[in-house]
Design a protein around this motif. Structure first.
Motif, PDB file in Angstrom:
ATOM      1  N   GLY A  45       0.811  -1.208   0.000  1.00 44.82           N
ATOM      2  CA  GLY A  45       0.000   0.000   0.000  1.00 44.82           C
ATOM      3  C   GLY A  45       0.843   1.256   0.000  1.00 44.82           C
ATOM      4  N   LEU A  46       1.939   1.254   0.745  1.00 44.23           N
ATOM      5  CA  LEU A  46       2.825   2.420   0.770  1.00 44.23           C
ATOM      6  C   LEU A  46       3.468   2.641  -0.593  1.00 44.23           C
ATOM      7  CD1 LEU A  46       4.053   4.701   2.370  1.00 44.23           C
ATOM      8  CD2 LEU A  46       5.833   3.130   3.162  1.00 44.23           C
ATOM      9  N   ARG A  47       3.833   1.563  -1.260  1.00 40.82           N
ATOM     10  CA  ARG A  47       4.384   1.691  -2.614  1.00 40.82           C
ATOM     11  C   ARG A  47       3.340   2.295  -3.561  1.00 40.82           C
ATOM     12  NH1 ARG A  47       7.161  -3.078  -1.085  1.00 40.82           N
ATOM     13  NH2 ARG A  47       5.415  -4.397  -1.705  1.00 40.82           N
ATOM     14  N   LEU A  48       2.098   1.850  -3.409  1.00 44.72           N
ATOM     15  CA  LEU A  48       1.020   2.375  -4.236  1.00 44.72           C
ATOM     16  C   LEU A  48       0.820   3.871  -3.993  1.00 44.72           C
ATOM     17  CD1 LEU A  48      -1.442   1.981  -6.145  1.00 44.72           C
ATOM     18  CD2 LEU A  48      -2.785   1.427  -4.100  1.00 44.72           C
ATOM     19  N   LEU A  49       0.876   4.291  -2.732  1.00 40.70           N
ATOM     20  CA  LEU A  49       0.722   5.702  -2.402  1.00 40.70           C
ATOM     21  C   LEU A  49       1.765   6.544  -3.119  1.00 40.70           C
ATOM     22  CD1 LEU A  49      -0.390   8.076  -0.708  1.00 40.70           C
ATOM     23  CD2 LEU A  49       1.159   7.367   1.128  1.00 40.70           C
ATOM     24  N   GLN A  50       3.010   6.124  -3.062  1.00 40.99           N
ATOM     25  CA  GLN A  50       4.073   6.870  -3.721  1.00 40.99           C
ATOM     26  C   GLN A  50       3.850   6.932  -5.229  1.00 40.99           C
ATOM     27  OE1 GLN A  50       7.982   5.137  -3.944  1.00 40.99           O
ATOM     28  NE2 GLN A  50       8.982   7.121  -3.734  1.00 40.99           N
ATOM     29  N   LYS A 181     -12.510   1.607  11.076  1.00 36.99           N
ATOM     30  CA  LYS A 181     -12.004   0.237  11.009  1.00 36.99           C
ATOM     31  C   LYS A 181     -11.786  -0.157   9.549  1.00 36.99           C
ATOM     32  CE  LYS A 181     -11.183  -3.933  12.773  1.00 36.99           C
ATOM     33  NZ  LYS A 181     -12.301  -4.691  13.371  1.00 36.99           N
ATOM     34  N   LEU A 182     -10.593  -0.625   9.254  1.00 37.03           N
ATOM     35  CA  LEU A 182     -10.272  -1.087   7.906  1.00 37.03           C
ATOM     36  C   LEU A 182     -10.999  -2.394   7.635  1.00 37.03           C
ATOM     37  CD1 LEU A 182      -8.262  -0.479   5.484  1.00 37.03           C
ATOM     38  CD2 LEU A 182      -6.763  -2.169   6.542  1.00 37.03           C
ATOM     39  N   LYS A 183     -11.574  -2.503   6.445  1.00 33.47           N
ATOM     40  CA  LYS A 183     -12.225  -3.754   6.053  1.00 33.47           C
ATOM     41  C   LYS A 183     -11.158  -4.785   5.726  1.00 33.47           C
ATOM     42  CE  LYS A 183     -16.237  -1.502   3.906  1.00 33.47           C
ATOM     43  NZ  LYS A 183     -16.936  -1.242   2.616  1.00 33.47           N
ATOM     44  N   GLY A 184     -11.087  -5.824   6.530  1.00 34.32           N
ATOM     45  CA  GLY A 184     -10.100  -6.866   6.278  1.00 34.32           C
ATOM     46  C   GLY A 184      -8.699  -6.284   6.244  1.00 34.32           C
ATOM     47  N   LEU A 185      -7.965  -6.618   5.184  1.00 35.50           N
ATOM     48  CA  LEU A 185      -6.615  -6.086   5.003  1.00 35.50           C
ATOM     49  C   LEU A 185      -6.552  -5.265   3.710  1.00 35.50           C
ATOM     50  CD1 LEU A 185      -4.490  -9.202   6.056  1.00 35.50           C
ATOM     51  CD2 LEU A 185      -4.938  -7.134   7.392  1.00 35.50           C
ATOM     52  N   GLN A 186      -7.560  -4.437   3.487  1.00 37.50           N
ATOM     53  CA  GLN A 186      -7.662  -3.674   2.250  1.00 37.50           C
ATOM     54  C   GLN A 186      -6.787  -2.421   2.290  1.00 37.50           C
ATOM     55  OE1 GLN A 186     -11.588  -3.074   0.630  1.00 37.50           O
ATOM     56  NE2 GLN A 186     -12.365  -4.954   1.537  1.00 37.50           N
ATOM     57  N   PHE A 187      -5.503  -2.627   2.543  1.00 31.91           N
ATOM     58  CA  PHE A 187      -4.578  -1.502   2.581  1.00 31.91           C
ATOM     59  C   PHE A 187      -4.466  -0.815   1.227  1.00 31.91           C
ATOM     60  CE2 PHE A 187      -2.964  -3.731   6.392  1.00 31.91           C
ATOM     61  CZ  PHE A 187      -2.961  -2.675   7.275  1.00 31.91           C
ATOM     62  N   ASN A 188      -4.522  -1.575   0.148  1.00 34.04           N
ATOM     63  CA  ASN A 188      -4.428  -0.960  -1.178  1.00 34.04           C
ATOM     64  C   ASN A 188      -5.585   0.007  -1.414  1.00 34.04           C
ATOM     65  OD1 ASN A 188      -2.052  -2.192  -1.829  1.00 34.04           O
ATOM     66  ND2 ASN A 188      -2.838  -3.311  -3.593  1.00 34.04           N
ATOM     67  N   VAL A 189      -6.784  -0.392  -0.972  1.00 32.70           N
ATOM     68  CA  VAL A 189      -7.948   0.483  -1.135  1.00 32.70           C
ATOM     69  C   VAL A 189      -7.776   1.735  -0.274  1.00 32.70           C
ATOM     70  CG1 VAL A 189     -10.451   0.640  -0.958  1.00 32.70           C
ATOM     71  CG2 VAL A 189      -9.394  -1.533  -1.591  1.00 32.70           C
ATOM     72  N   PHE A 190      -7.283   1.547   0.938  1.00 32.78           N
ATOM     73  CA  PHE A 190      -7.047   2.694   1.819  1.00 32.78           C
ATOM     74  C   PHE A 190      -6.021   3.648   1.219  1.00 32.78           C
ATOM     75  CE2 PHE A 190      -4.001   4.470   4.893  1.00 32.78           C
ATOM     76  CZ  PHE A 190      -4.814   5.435   5.453  1.00 32.78           C
TER      77      PHE A 190
END
Length: 231
Positions: A45-50, A181-190
Motif C-alpha cells: 500500500g505504501l508503494r502504491l501511495l508513492q 475500522k479497515l475492512k479486512g486487510l484492504q490496505f491498497n484500497v485505503f
C-alpha cells in the motif's frame, strides 16, 4: 527525543519549487501483532501511495510524506517530497508506544513548518494518520491533549485507522474524529483513497474546503461512520 532537527527534517527539494506544500505523516504500528498477513499488504500500500502521488505532476511537487514506525520508535523517512520516499519494507516489532510516536510526529511537523516559513513557502493543513491493530499500551492522555489542542488551532488533521482487533474505544480518546475500522486487510484500497485525497487537496488553494470520497461508502475501505474531512 532528540533536539537535533536534522534527525527528522529532510530539506531535499524544498527550494526546488515555490509550490505550496501538503505534508502527511503516517504512523505505522508494526508491533508483533501486525506480523504475517498484515505486513505485506501494508508495504504494498505504501508503494502504491508513492506511485499514485508521483503520477500527478502537481501533487508530485506539493505532497510531502513522512513515515514513523512504533516501538522501536523510528522516523523511517523525513517529511520530504513523495519522490524521495523510498518505501521501506516494514517487519513486525514489539508492542506499540503510540503516545511517543504521536509526540515525535508532532515535533517533525513543527520543525517542517518552521522550514516552510523560513523559506517563504505556504502550506496546506497537514494530515497525521495513525494505523494500528492493537490496544494502546501507553498512557495517551498527554498525546490526546496535544491532538485536541492542535485540531482546535487547525494546526493539523489527525486520523486513526484501526485494523483487525484494534480497540476503537480506547483509540477514540485520542482524536476528535471517530476512528475507522479497515475492512479486512484492504490496505491498497485505503492508500488509493489517501493518494486521491492528497492529490485533490494539492489541486486546491491552502485553506479551501475540499470534498473527499467517504471512506465508509459502498466502495470505501472502512466500515460505516465516515470522517468529516477538510483540506
Amino acid at each position: 527525543m532528540s533536539n537535533d532537527k536534522q534527525e527528522y527534517i529532510g530539506d531535499s527539494g524544498l527550494l526546488d519549487s515555490r509550490q505550496a506544500r501538503c505534508p502527511c505523516i503516517l504512523l505505522f504500528d508494526v508491533s508483533i501483532s501486525m506480523e504475517g498477513a498484515a505486513i505485506a499488504p501494508l508495504n504494498e500500500g505504501l508503494r502504491l501511495l508513492q506511485e499514485e502521488v508521483q503520477s500527478d505532476s502537481l501533487a508530485a511537487m506539493r505532497v510531502e510524506i513522512a513515515t514513523v514506525t512504533l516501538d522501536p520508535l523510528k522516523a523511517e523517512t523525513d517529511v520530504t517530497g513523495a519522490k524521495n520516499v523510498l518505501p521501506t519494507p516494514f517487519s513486525s516489532q514489539r508492542a506499540a508506544t503510540i503516545g511517543e510516536a504521536i509526540e515525535t510526529a508532532l515535533q517533525m511537523l513543527r520543525d517542517r513548518k518552521d522550514r516552510y516559513r523560513a523559506s517563504g513557502i505556504s502550506f496546506y493543513r497537514p494530515w497525521i494518520v495513525l494505523i494500528t491493530d492493537g490496544i494502546p499500551s501507553s498512557n495517551l492522555g498527554a498525546a490526546a491533549k496535544l491532538i485536541q489542542d492542535g485540531e482546535a488551532a487547525k494546526a493539523f488533521s489527525f486520523y486513526v485507522v484501526g485494523t483487525d482487533d484494534a480497540d476503537l474505544g480506547a483509540l477514540a480518546k485520542l482524536s476528535v474524529r471517530q476512528p475507522l475500522k479497515l475492512k479486512g486487510l484492504q490496505f491498497n484500497v485505503f492508500f488509493k483513497w489517501l493518494s486521491n485525497s492528497l492529490i485533490a487537496i494539492s489541486r486546491s488553494n491552502p485553506g479551501d474546503p475540499v470534498p473527499l470520497a467517504n471512506p465508509a461508502g459502498p466502495n470505501g475501505w472502512a466500515v460505516p461512520n465516515g470522517w468529516v474531512v477538510a483540506g
